[in-house]
Design an enzyme around this catalytic site. Structure first.
Site, PDB file in Angstrom:
ATOM      1  CG  ASP A   4      -1.834   1.197   1.270  1.00 31.44           C
ATOM      2  OD1 ASP A   4      -2.993   1.054   0.864  1.00 31.44           O
ATOM      3  OD2 ASP A   4      -1.391   2.286   1.695  1.00 31.44           O
ATOM      4  CE  LYS A  64      -3.476   4.996   0.847  1.00 29.86           C
ATOM      5  NZ  LYS A  64      -2.076   4.537   0.718  1.00 29.86           N
ATOM      6  CG  HIS A 116      -4.122  10.178   0.582  1.00 28.94           C
ATOM      7  ND1 HIS A 116      -2.829   9.933   0.207  1.00 28.94           N
ATOM      8  CD2 HIS A 116      -4.192   9.789   1.882  1.00 28.94           C
ATOM      9  CE1 HIS A 116      -2.150   9.420   1.225  1.00 28.94           C
ATOM     10  NE2 HIS A 116      -2.968   9.331   2.255  1.00 28.94           N
TER      11      HIS A 116
END
Length: 277
Positions: A49, A79, A112
């Site tokens: 991630d 993101k 985000h």
């Protein structure tokens, strides 16, 4: 029984997402970052991630390529940052992330933060990326229920994932319940409360009972709550320990005891800050 945790959760569109992955927030040293991700992949992690703002997408991509693991066996999340939000801006930001990572698609792409007057258009762009098969799943990060309701008004495809701060001091049960009702999988960021709970007497007691570390107990708590969890570490010993949580189970009493530690206490920002800019 192997101690490596390899279970997956099925998203609303049928895509399988590893329930335990490596978070790379605040990994700023390029060599250290690449080494940490490479080691994580070596010991069994299959989900990474990252985010544009972390400034380590390039290192993530390097580690992925060097691992020799087929791309389809990995689950890569990134993101779009706040400065790049909006419809066209998000599409452009995605291209930059894709190029830095050196991949042809992402498994999951998230807004985000819910930036006021922009997050709805940002999510519309994420939907378009999904339609064009450039991402395998859609999602958001740090969205409260009212942000999600706003997206639902115009979304053709509802977010499949909401990544939020969750740990024993911030259990977020109402938001998690809302997400569950709408088929949204929750990912826990800052799952270990940035290390603040490592010496908590209650957690130390439960850890001793199971012959595990406090971090392993907290990770197991996330997993048994049906959450995706992405602990971050650059230390090889901890990276390995964090995924070695398949060979024990917390009792119902353990789970309730840990749930009771909740104080609605954040280690990070409340998303409302970005909603009122």
């Amino acid at each position: 029984m192997t101690s490596i945790y390899r279970k997956e959760l099925t998203l609303s569109n049928g895509v399988a997402m590893p329930q335990l992955g490596l978070g790379v927030y605040k990994m700023t040293d390029p060599k250290e970052t690449e080494t940490a991700i490479s080691y994580a992949l070596e010991v069994g992690y299959r989900a990474i991630d990252t985010a544009a703002i972390y400034e380590n997408e390039m290192e993530t991509g390097n580690a992925i390529r060097q691992s020799g693991i087929p791309r389809e066996e990995l689950f890569i999340t990134s993101k779009v940052w706040n400065n790049d939000q909006g419809y066209d801006e998000t599409l452009r930001a995605f291209e930059v992330s894709l190029e830095k990572l050196g991949v042809s698609y992402l498994d999951l792409y998230l807004t985000h933060w819910p930036v006021a007057h922009k997050y709805v258009d940002t999510y519309r762009a994420i939907e378009r990326l999904y339609e064009e098969k450039l991402i395998r799943a859609t999602g958001v990060s740090n969205h409260h229920a009212h942000h999600l309701k706003e997206l639902f008004k115009t979304a053709n495809v509802q977010p499949m994932v909401n990544q939020i701060e969750v740990h024993p001091r911030l259990t977020q049960e109402p938001l998690r319940e809302f997400c569950a009702e709408h088929g949204i999988v929750v990912t826990s960021w800052s799952p270990l409360a940035r290390g603040k709970l490592m010496e908590h007497p209650t957690l130390l007691h439960i850890a001793a009972k199971h012959g595990k570390t406090t971090a392993q107990v907290i990770i197991r708590w996330h997993l048994q709550n049906g959450l995706v969890v992405i602990p971050k570490s650059v230390t090889p010993k901890r990276i390995k320990e964090n995924i070695e949580v398949a060979d024990f189970e917390l009792t119902l009493e353990d789970m309730m005891t840990i749930n009771a530690l909740n104080m609605d206490e954040r280690t990070g920002t409340n998303p409302e800050k970005y909603d009122t800019l």
